[in-house]
Write a protein that holds these residues in place. Structure first.
Motif, PDB file in Angstrom:
ATOM      1  N   VAL A 236       0.867  -1.175   0.000  1.00 48.33           N
ATOM      2  CA  VAL A 236       0.000   0.000   0.000  1.00 48.33           C
ATOM      3  C   VAL A 236       0.906   1.227   0.000  1.00 48.33           C
ATOM      4  CG1 VAL A 236      -1.836   1.249   1.193  1.00 48.33           C
ATOM      5  CG2 VAL A 236      -1.775  -1.255   1.269  1.00 48.33           C
ATOM      6  N   THR A 237       0.693   2.100  -0.984  1.00 46.24           N
ATOM      7  CA  THR A 237       1.583   3.243  -1.177  1.00 46.24           C
ATOM      8  C   THR A 237       0.796   4.539  -1.198  1.00 46.24           C
ATOM      9  OG1 THR A 237       3.037   1.866  -2.548  1.00 46.24           O
ATOM     10  CG2 THR A 237       3.366   4.239  -2.657  1.00 46.24           C
ATOM     11  N   LEU A 238       1.330   5.547  -0.540  1.00 54.67           N
ATOM     12  CA  LEU A 238       0.788   6.898  -0.597  1.00 54.67           C
ATOM     13  C   LEU A 238       1.794   7.762  -1.351  1.00 54.67           C
ATOM     14  CD1 LEU A 238      -1.484   8.850   0.378  1.00 54.67           C
ATOM     15  CD2 LEU A 238      -0.023   9.355   2.351  1.00 54.67           C
ATOM     16  N   ALA A 239       1.358   8.371  -2.460  1.00 52.33           N
ATOM     17  CA  ALA A 239       2.242   9.200  -3.282  1.00 52.33           C
ATOM     18  C   ALA A 239       1.657  10.595  -3.427  1.00 52.33           C
ATOM     19  CB  ALA A 239       2.434   8.564  -4.655  1.00 52.33           C
ATOM     20  N   ARG A 240       2.545  11.572  -3.754  1.00 52.01           N
ATOM     21  CA  ARG A 240       2.123  12.967  -3.822  1.00 52.01           C
ATOM     22  C   ARG A 240       2.776  13.648  -5.029  1.00 52.01           C
ATOM     23  NH1 ARG A 240       3.704  15.624   1.469  1.00 52.01           N
ATOM     24  NH2 ARG A 240       5.765  15.159   0.643  1.00 52.01           N
ATOM     25  N   ARG A 241       2.001  14.549  -5.677  1.00 47.00           N
ATOM     26  CA  ARG A 241       2.535  15.374  -6.752  1.00 47.00           C
ATOM     27  C   ARG A 241       1.714  16.656  -6.845  1.00 47.00           C
ATOM     28  NH1 ARG A 241       2.468  12.895 -12.661  1.00 47.00           N
ATOM     29  NH2 ARG A 241       0.238  13.363 -12.438  1.00 47.00           N
ATOM     30  N   ASP A 242       2.370  17.812  -6.757  1.00 48.02           N
ATOM     31  CA  ASP A 242       1.702  19.109  -6.873  1.00 48.02           C
ATOM     32  C   ASP A 242       0.465  19.220  -5.973  1.00 48.02           C
ATOM     33  OD1 ASP A 242       3.532  20.062  -8.721  1.00 48.02           O
ATOM     34  OD2 ASP A 242       2.397  19.334 -10.436  1.00 48.02           O
ATOM     35  N   GLY A 243       0.587  18.748  -4.746  1.00 54.15           N
ATOM     36  CA  GLY A 243      -0.513  18.860  -3.798  1.00 54.15           C
ATOM     37  C   GLY A 243      -1.569  17.781  -3.896  1.00 54.15           C
ATOM     38  N   GLU A 244      -1.471  16.916  -4.895  1.00 51.83           N
ATOM     39  CA  GLU A 244      -2.418  15.809  -5.051  1.00 51.83           C
ATOM     40  C   GLU A 244      -1.831  14.544  -4.427  1.00 51.83           C
ATOM     41  OE1 GLU A 244      -4.622  13.167  -8.569  1.00 51.83           O
ATOM     42  OE2 GLU A 244      -3.105  14.662  -9.087  1.00 51.83           O
ATOM     43  N   TYR A 245      -2.666  13.817  -3.695  1.00 50.46           N
ATOM     44  CA  TYR A 245      -2.273  12.530  -3.134  1.00 50.46           C
ATOM     45  C   TYR A 245      -3.013  11.411  -3.851  1.00 50.46           C
ATOM     46  CZ  TYR A 245      -0.099  14.844   0.902  1.00 50.46           C
ATOM     47  OH  TYR A 245       0.702  15.613   1.712  1.00 50.46           O
ATOM     48  N   VAL A 246      -2.342  10.293  -4.038  1.00 50.37           N
ATOM     49  CA  VAL A 246      -3.002   9.093  -4.536  1.00 50.37           C
ATOM     50  C   VAL A 246      -2.646   7.923  -3.631  1.00 50.37           C
ATOM     51  CG1 VAL A 246      -3.120   9.833  -6.948  1.00 50.37           C
ATOM     52  CG2 VAL A 246      -1.146   8.517  -6.159  1.00 50.37           C
ATOM     53  N   LEU A 247      -3.611   7.033  -3.456  1.00 54.21           N
ATOM     54  CA  LEU A 247      -3.414   5.813  -2.693  1.00 54.21           C
ATOM     55  C   LEU A 247      -3.402   4.653  -3.673  1.00 54.21           C
ATOM     56  CD1 LEU A 247      -3.260   4.569   0.204  1.00 54.21           C
ATOM     57  CD2 LEU A 247      -5.723   4.232   0.044  1.00 54.21           C
ATOM     58  N   ARG A 248      -2.342   3.855  -3.628  1.00 52.26           N
ATOM     59  CA  ARG A 248      -2.205   2.724  -4.533  1.00 52.26           C
ATOM     60  C   ARG A 248      -2.110   1.429  -3.738  1.00 52.26           C
ATOM     61  NH1 ARG A 248       2.103   6.186  -7.435  1.00 52.26           N
ATOM     62  NH2 ARG A 248       0.897   7.269  -9.058  1.00 52.26           N
ATOM     63  N   VAL A 249      -2.787   0.407  -4.247  1.00 50.67           N
ATOM     64  CA  VAL A 249      -2.713  -0.933  -3.668  1.00 50.67           C
ATOM     65  C   VAL A 249      -2.171  -1.864  -4.744  1.00 50.67           C
ATOM     66  CG1 VAL A 249      -4.016  -2.852  -2.675  1.00 50.67           C
ATOM     67  CG2 VAL A 249      -4.636  -0.495  -2.097  1.00 50.67           C
ATOM     68  N   ARG A 250      -1.040  -2.490  -4.445  1.00 48.25           N
ATOM     69  CA  ARG A 250      -0.346  -3.368  -5.403  1.00 48.25           C
ATOM     70  C   ARG A 250      -0.097  -2.646  -6.732  1.00 48.25           C
ATOM     71  NH1 ARG A 250      -4.442  -6.341  -3.238  1.00 48.25           N
ATOM     72  NH2 ARG A 250      -5.653  -6.198  -5.169  1.00 48.25           N
ATOM     73  N   GLY A 251       0.217  -1.351  -6.651  1.00 49.88           N
ATOM     74  CA  GLY A 251       0.533  -0.564  -7.830  1.00 49.88           C
ATOM     75  C   GLY A 251      -0.666   0.019  -8.547  1.00 49.88           C
ATOM     76  N   GLN A 252      -1.879  -0.368  -8.170  1.00 49.38           N
ATOM     77  CA  GLN A 252      -3.092   0.132  -8.807  1.00 49.38           C
ATOM     78  C   GLN A 252      -3.640   1.320  -8.013  1.00 49.38           C
ATOM     79  OE1 GLN A 252      -6.285  -2.707  -9.006  1.00 49.38           O
ATOM     80  NE2 GLN A 252      -7.717  -1.282  -9.958  1.00 49.38           N
ATOM     81  N   THR A 253      -3.902   2.422  -8.699  1.00 50.19           N
ATOM     82  CA  THR A 253      -4.443   3.599  -8.032  1.00 50.19           C
ATOM     83  C   THR A 253      -5.872   3.339  -7.574  1.00 50.19           C
ATOM     84  OG1 THR A 253      -3.043   5.110  -9.312  1.00 50.19           O
ATOM     85  CG2 THR A 253      -5.016   6.039  -8.287  1.00 50.19           C
ATOM     86  N   LEU A 254      -6.091   3.475  -6.282  1.00 50.66           N
ATOM     87  CA  LEU A 254      -7.409   3.240  -5.708  1.00 50.66           C
ATOM     88  C   LEU A 254      -8.194   4.539  -5.564  1.00 50.66           C
ATOM     89  CD1 LEU A 254      -9.185   0.970  -4.540  1.00 50.66           C
ATOM     90  CD2 LEU A 254      -8.198   1.480  -2.296  1.00 50.66           C
ATOM     91  N   MET A 255      -7.490   5.643  -5.293  1.00 50.59           N
ATOM     92  CA  MET A 255      -8.184   6.915  -5.111  1.00 50.59           C
ATOM     93  C   MET A 255      -7.215   8.072  -5.266  1.00 50.59           C
ATOM     94  SD  MET A 255      -8.778   6.760  -1.002  1.00 50.59           S
ATOM     95  CE  MET A 255      -9.326   5.051  -1.155  1.00 50.59           C
ATOM     96  N   SER A 256      -7.775   9.240  -5.587  1.00 47.79           N
ATOM     97  CA  SER A 256      -7.006  10.472  -5.721  1.00 47.79           C
ATOM     98  C   SER A 256      -7.687  11.560  -4.906  1.00 47.79           C
ATOM     99  CB  SER A 256      -6.935  10.899  -7.198  1.00 47.79           C
ATOM    100  OG  SER A 256      -6.571  12.259  -7.315  1.00 47.79           O
ATOM    101  N   SER A 257      -6.887  12.408  -4.275  1.00 41.23           N
ATOM    102  CA  SER A 257      -7.463  13.488  -3.471  1.00 41.23           C
ATOM    103  C   SER A 257      -8.121  14.557  -4.331  1.00 41.23           C
ATOM    104  CB  SER A 257      -6.372  14.126  -2.595  1.00 41.23           C
ATOM    105  OG  SER A 257      -5.367  14.717  -3.391  1.00 41.23           O
TER     106      SER A 257
END
Length: 222
Positions: A18-39
């Motif tokens: 499970v990964t939490l990533a950030r770019r330009d103020g946007e966060y995304v949550l990924r499970v097994r590399g698949q994006t589950l949600m975006s802020s």
């Protein structure tokens, strides 16, 4: 375009990375590399609260169950729309709760700090089985849809028995709302077989021109 920055990463048993990533103020949550949600795409989460809680906006001591914490936008929307609500949040992944209490807290104005909110770290299906006739609304957003699961055990939430459990956990005239990335006609049929009256909505994820998600709004008639 800037690259994504990995903010947090954790290996979760039976789920994977499970990964939490950030770019330009946007966060995304990924499970097994698949994006589950975006802020940046939480319009349908807010619409979920609107659809599920409209009938109890002025009801004293309304009880709402939110299955799946995400980035906290659904919980925040419920708190804002139903001031007298008591909200139970069931989240299977403790790491998601920890991130919402930490780095993600400002996104939805710290809903977990609200005294009206109780967080249960565990399976929402198990919680519903123990709470017969307890909730005015149940908002379920734990997968990308009834057939796009983030955890293999979640399949039991959408079969006939799982839908029946949700029906039983509602108070008379309660509402069960399920979030999905797209349509699922067989799931609608299952909801109706259990006794729900179903409406399907397609709110925008972000702005009028963005992608649209699907909400299955199932009302218990009695």
């Amino acid at each position: 375009m800037k690259p994504w920055e990995t903010v947090e990463r954790e290996q979760v048993p039976e789920v994977g990375e499970v990964t939490l990533a950030r770019r330009d103020g946007e966060y995304v949550l990924r499970v097994r590399g698949q994006t589950l949600m975006s802020s940046r795409q939480h319009g349908s989460e807010v619409a979920m609260a609107d659809a599920g809680c409209a009938h109890v906006a002025g009801t004293p001591k309304a009880r709402v169950l939110v299955g799946g914490l995400g980035f906290g936008f659904t919980v925040r929307a419920v708190l804002d729309r139903v001031p007298n609500a008591r909200v139970v949040v069931a989240e299977l992944l403790p790491v998601v709760v920890a991130w919402n209490r930490g780095v993600l807290s400002p996104l939805a104005k710290s809903p977990l700090e609200d005294p009206r909110v109780t967080v249960v770290e565990g399976d929402v299906g198990r919680l519903m089985r123990k709470q017969s006739g307890a909730f005015d609304a149940i908002l379920l957003d734990v997968d990308n849809g009834p057939s796009a699961l983030t955890h293999p055990n979640n399949e039991s939430l959408y079969d006939f028995t799982g839908v029946s459990v949700a029906y039983g956990a509602l108070r008379p005239k309660g509402t069960f709302v399920v979030w999905s990335a797209g349509p699922a006609p067989s799931f609608v049929k299952r909801l109706e077989e259990v006794g729900f009256v179903v409406q399907t909505l397609h709110p925008a994820a972000h702005g009028a021109k963005g992608p649209r998600h699907t909400l299955f709004v199932a009302k218990r008639p009695r």
